[in-house]
Motif scaffolding. Structure first.
Motif, mmCIF file in Angstrom:
data_model
loop_
_atom_site.group_PDB
_atom_site.id
_atom_site.type_symbol
_atom_site.label_atom_id
_atom_site.label_comp_id
_atom_site.label_asym_id
_atom_site.label_seq_id
_atom_site.Cartn_x
_atom_site.Cartn_y
_atom_site.Cartn_z
ATOM 1 N N ASP A 66 0.803 -1.217 0.000
ATOM 2 C CA ASP A 66 0.000 0.000 0.000
ATOM 3 C C ASP A 66 0.836 1.266 0.000
ATOM 4 O OD1 ASP A 66 0.817 -0.664 2.635
ATOM 5 O OD2 ASP A 66 -0.646 0.771 3.437
ATOM 6 N N ASP A 67 2.101 1.161 0.378
ATOM 7 C CA ASP A 67 2.964 2.330 0.429
ATOM 8 C C ASP A 67 3.600 2.564 -0.935
ATOM 9 O OD1 ASP A 67 5.794 3.615 0.866
ATOM 10 O OD2 ASP A 67 4.618 4.106 2.668
ATOM 11 N N ASP A 68 3.336 3.748 -1.528
ATOM 12 C CA ASP A 68 3.835 4.038 -2.873
ATOM 13 C C ASP A 68 5.356 4.056 -2.922
ATOM 14 O OD1 ASP A 68 1.263 4.238 -3.804
ATOM 15 O OD2 ASP A 68 1.169 6.420 -3.627
ATOM 16 N N GLY A 69 5.981 4.582 -1.873
ATOM 17 C CA GLY A 69 7.432 4.637 -1.858
ATOM 18 C C GLY A 69 8.051 3.256 -1.813
ATOM 19 N N ASP A 70 7.537 2.398 -0.927
ATOM 20 C CA ASP A 70 8.055 1.032 -0.848
ATOM 21 C C ASP A 70 7.790 0.280 -2.151
ATOM 22 O OD1 ASP A 70 9.012 1.421 1.663
ATOM 23 O OD2 ASP A 70 7.345 0.441 2.698
ATOM 24 N N ALA A 71 6.605 0.503 -2.767
ATOM 25 C CA ALA A 71 6.286 -0.168 -4.023
ATOM 26 C C ALA A 71 7.258 0.240 -5.117
ATOM 27 C CB ALA A 71 4.850 0.152 -4.447
ATOM 28 N N LEU A 72 7.602 1.539 -5.171
ATOM 29 C CA LEU A 72 8.551 2.004 -6.177
ATOM 30 C C LEU A 72 9.923 1.395 -5.938
ATOM 31 C CD1 LEU A 72 9.302 3.857 -8.537
ATOM 32 C CD2 LEU A 72 9.692 5.700 -6.865
ATOM 33 N N LEU A 73 10.346 1.319 -4.662
ATOM 34 C CA LEU A 73 11.649 0.752 -4.346
ATOM 35 C C LEU A 73 11.720 -0.719 -4.756
ATOM 36 C CD1 LEU A 73 14.427 0.873 -2.998
ATOM 37 C CD2 LEU A 73 13.295 0.358 -0.813
ATOM 38 N N VAL A 74 10.696 -1.500 -4.426
ATOM 39 C CA VAL A 74 10.691 -2.925 -4.771
ATOM 40 C C VAL A 74 10.684 -3.095 -6.286
ATOM 41 C CG1 VAL A 74 9.369 -5.070 -4.633
ATOM 42 C CG2 VAL A 74 9.598 -3.618 -2.608
ATOM 43 N N THR A 75 9.918 -2.256 -6.983
ATOM 44 C CA THR A 75 9.862 -2.355 -8.450
ATOM 45 C C THR A 75 11.235 -2.072 -9.064
ATOM 46 O OG1 THR A 75 7.551 -1.656 -8.432
ATOM 47 C CG2 THR A 75 8.722 -1.494 -10.523
ATOM 48 N N GLU A 76 11.949 -1.089 -8.527
ATOM 49 C CA GLU A 76 13.280 -0.783 -9.046
ATOM 50 C C GLU A 76 14.271 -1.906 -8.735
ATOM 51 O OE1 GLU A 76 14.200 2.948 -7.288
ATOM 52 O OE2 GLU A 76 13.138 4.123 -8.825
ATOM 53 N N ALA A 81 -1.186 -4.466 -6.282
ATOM 54 C CA ALA A 81 -2.433 -4.302 -5.538
ATOM 55 C C ALA A 81 -2.080 -3.638 -4.221
ATOM 56 C CB ALA A 81 -3.106 -5.648 -5.302
ATOM 57 N N THR A 82 -3.015 -2.862 -3.666
ATOM 58 C CA THR A 82 -2.727 -2.124 -2.436
ATOM 59 C C THR A 82 -3.398 -2.717 -1.212
ATOM 60 O OG1 THR A 82 -4.576 -0.623 -2.887
ATOM 61 C CG2 THR A 82 -2.391 0.035 -3.706
ATOM 62 N N SER A 83 -4.088 -3.838 -1.383
ATOM 63 C CA SER A 83 -4.763 -4.473 -0.258
ATOM 64 C C SER A 83 -4.944 -5.956 -0.552
ATOM 65 C CB SER A 83 -6.134 -3.819 -0.004
ATOM 66 O OG SER A 83 -6.985 -4.037 -1.116
ATOM 67 N N VAL A 84 -5.293 -6.716 0.477
ATOM 68 C CA VAL A 84 -5.577 -8.135 0.284
ATOM 69 C C VAL A 84 -6.809 -8.316 -0.596
ATOM 70 C CG1 VAL A 84 -6.300 -10.248 1.456
ATOM 71 C CG2 VAL A 84 -4.457 -8.863 2.417
ATOM 72 N N ALA A 85 -7.811 -7.481 -0.396
ATOM 73 C CA ALA A 85 -9.016 -7.578 -1.216
ATOM 74 C C ALA A 85 -8.701 -7.318 -2.685
ATOM 75 C CB ALA A 85 -10.071 -6.596 -0.710
ATOM 76 N N GLY A 86 -7.866 -6.310 -2.951
ATOM 77 C CA GLY A 86 -7.485 -6.038 -4.337
ATOM 78 C C GLY A 86 -6.670 -7.168 -4.933
ATOM 79 N N ALA A 87 -5.789 -7.765 -4.128
ATOM 80 C CA ALA A 87 -5.000 -8.902 -4.610
ATOM 81 C C ALA A 87 -5.907 -10.087 -4.931
ATOM 82 C CB ALA A 87 -3.955 -9.292 -3.572
ATOM 83 N N VAL A 107 4.277 -9.862 -0.786
ATOM 84 C CA VAL A 107 3.234 -9.328 0.090
ATOM 85 C C VAL A 107 3.842 -8.602 1.285
ATOM 86 C CG1 VAL A 107 1.186 -9.886 1.451
ATOM 87 C CG2 VAL A 107 1.734 -11.238 -0.586
ATOM 88 N N ASP A 108 3.389 -7.369 1.505
ATOM 89 C CA ASP A 108 3.736 -6.619 2.710
ATOM 90 C C ASP A 108 2.819 -7.093 3.846
ATOM 91 O OD1 ASP A 108 4.609 -4.755 4.536
ATOM 92 O OD2 ASP A 108 3.287 -3.167 3.767
ATOM 93 N N LEU A 109 3.366 -7.271 5.020
ATOM 94 C CA LEU A 109 2.568 -7.759 6.148
ATOM 95 C C LEU A 109 1.850 -6.646 6.896
ATOM 96 C CD1 LEU A 109 4.744 -10.617 7.702
ATOM 97 C CD2 LEU A 109 2.867 -10.748 6.059
ATOM 98 N N GLY A 110 1.988 -5.408 6.421
ATOM 99 C CA GLY A 110 1.253 -4.310 7.048
ATOM 100 C C GLY A 110 0.362 -3.638 6.039
ATOM 101 N N LEU A 111 -0.808 -4.217 5.771
ATOM 102 C CA LEU A 111 -1.740 -3.719 4.765
ATOM 103 C C LEU A 111 -2.965 -3.119 5.441
ATOM 104 C CD1 LEU A 111 -1.457 -6.746 2.328
ATOM 105 C CD2 LEU A 111 -0.541 -4.450 1.924
ATOM 106 N N PRO A 112 -3.708 -2.249 4.727
ATOM 107 C CA PRO A 112 -4.861 -1.595 5.359
ATOM 108 C C PRO A 112 -5.924 -2.568 5.852
ATOM 109 C CG PRO A 112 -4.272 -0.507 3.294
ATOM 110 C CD PRO A 112 -3.454 -1.748 3.365
ATOM 111 N N ASP A 113 -6.124 -3.688 5.155
ATOM 112 C CA ASP A 113 -7.189 -4.620 5.534
ATOM 113 C C ASP A 113 -6.661 -5.933 6.096
ATOM 114 O OD1 ASP A 113 -6.082 -5.380 3.160
ATOM 115 O OD2 ASP A 113 -7.978 -5.908 2.172
ATOM 116 N N ALA A 114 -5.373 -6.048 6.368
ATOM 117 C CA ALA A 114 -4.817 -7.266 6.964
ATOM 118 C C ALA A 114 -3.441 -6.947 7.537
ATOM 119 C CB ALA A 114 -4.716 -8.384 5.927
#
Length: 438
Positions: free
Chosen positions: A27-37, A51-57, A71-78
């Motif tokens: 869900d964190d845009d900065g972390d997502a960009l870092l992992v993508t790079e 995806a930014t949540s478990v539901a979206g995934a 998967v990040d273990l600190g998501l908005p819905d899990a």
């Protein structure tokens, strides 16, 4: 290397045919960009989605194929292991679930170990993960997924082989013939893919000494036809053992066919032979099937001739008028009736280079009835009666240059001509493994 949307993985749940699809659940845009790079620097051929949540995934998993989840273990819905458990439930519809790599912000190993115990393939700590480590983890997770797919494919292959073996036992029954002076030789040669088709046969001796034998061919080739052939063979044996007169067997068998066939256009050709108790008469019933051959003469001088049909009936399952009546053939002394399916005569002939022999505008040359008759006679002249079925099957296969397109079956039933002479008994299933050898 990260591919664009044009580099989709192949369809299905087996090994990808293109770049692996990685779904980053962050869900964190900065972390997502870092992992993508980091993934871009890891030199792994993948297509990254997010995806930014478990539901979206879960929605993404329902829509398309995913090979690996990061998967990040600190998501908005899990939070924590709940995300892993929910995503694993979402992947249960997949034949081979996607791999799962956990990203955690905790430097300690406890949470990562618990994540692996809950079903994750690996865990990585944010801030301590470089491109090399992320690439190795991703490759490891994807390899585990491919290994799981291969194990499942192997298991399916083993199950399929076991099912085929059961069908083979149904199509290659043990003849119920007590008279030791009666010869019964059977052979089955599956088509090119090694799977059984709809050819079937059987031989049974009744209480009065009559020996009834038949060979049949279900139109088509595949598991449905093989299952129907096994059903009809069992029905035929049941009819004979329960005392149904030979002249009534085909009518009852047709009723079974009409009830059991998967499609109304399927029909069956069949040849039934009844050898009288005194062994001096043969009653021949033909239901759209090729006429058998008659082998006569003493050992060392056996002659093979065609039996000219005078009472040919329609194939079973064809909605036209007409039944089946017996054609009596009188015999004196040793004899055998050779029945076969059309896979033998329809086999094409190849030359020394393996190319089909052409016959002008008439297309590829076939073995044909005359060719099969000549092969049988040649084997009888060269090697005698014993083992003739297997040798003829080998000759036809050699003339074709390898496995036949259609399956082929052969059944030889005969009388030795003397009470002190024991008949020949043999059963040959020409499977791909054994017949691949010269």
């Amino acid at each position: 290397m990260i591919s664009g949307d044009g580099g989709r993985a192949g369809s299905g749940d087996g090994e990808p045919t293109g770049p692996a699809v990685v779904l980053l659940v962050e869900d964190d845009d900065g972390d997502a960009l870092l992992v993508t790079e980091l993934l871009a620097d890891a030199e792994v051929e993948i297509e990254v989605r997010r995806a930014t949540s478990v539901a979206g995934a879960a929605e993404e998993l329902d829509r398309t194929r995913v090979d690996c989840l990061i998967v990040d273990l600190g998501l908005p819905d899990a939070v924590g292991l709940d995300a892993i458990e929910r995503l694993r439930r979402s992947t249960q519809r997949h034949e081979v679930p996607p791999a799962l790599v956990v990203l955690t912000g905790h430097a300690g190993i406890d949470q990562g170990v618990r994540a692996v115990a809950a079903g994750a393939d690996d865990y990585l700590v944010k801030g301590e993960t470089g491109a090399d480590l992320l690439g190795r983890s991703l490759r490891y997770a994807l390899q585990r997924r491919r290994s799981a797919a291969q194990q499942r494919a192997l298991y399916r292959s083993e199950v399929r082989a076991a099912e085929t073996a059961r069908l083979e036992r149904a199509l290659l029954p043990k003849p119920l013939v007590e008279d030791s002076t009666v010869s019964v030789m059977v052979g089955y040669l599956p088509g090119g893919n090694g799977l059984l088709g709809g050819d079937f046969f059987d031989s049974v001796q009744t209480a009065d000494g009559t020996v009834l034998s038949m060979i049949g061919d279900v139109a088509g080739h595949g598991p449905d036809e093989a299952a129907l052939g096994a059903t009809l063979r069992t029905a035929w044996r049941t009819l004979v053992l329960t005392g149904t007169p030979p002249q009534d067997v085909l009518g009852h068998l047709e009723r079974v066919l009409v009830t059991e066939r998967p499609r109304p256009e399927i029909f069956v050709t069949l040849c039934q032979v009844a050898v009288t108790p005194d062994r001096h008469g043969i009653d021949l019933y033909l239901a759209g099937h090729p006429a058998p051959m008659l082998l006569t003469g003493p050992v060392g001088a056996v002659r093979c001739d065609d039996l000219q049909p005078t009472a040919r009936g329609r194939a079973l399952g064809i909605p036209i008028d007409g039944g089946w009546r017996a054609q009596r053939v009188e015999v004196d002394g040793p004899f055998a009736v050779l029945m076969y399916t059309d896979g033998l005569v329809e086999a094409s002939v190849v030359d020394g280079a393996g190319a089909p022999v052409r016959r002008g505008r008439r297309g590829a040359q076939r073995v044909g009835f005359d060719g099969l008759l000549g092969l049988v006679q040649a084997e009888l002249d060269e090697s005698g009666f014993v083992g003739v079925v297997e040798r003829v099957l080998r000759r036809v296969r050699a003339a074709h240059g390898g496995p036949l397109v259609d399956d082929a079956a052969m059944l030889v039933v005969g009388w030795t001509g003397a009470r002190e002479v024991v008949g020949e008994r043999s059963s040959t299933l020409a499977d791909s493994a054994e017949w691949a050898r010269p």
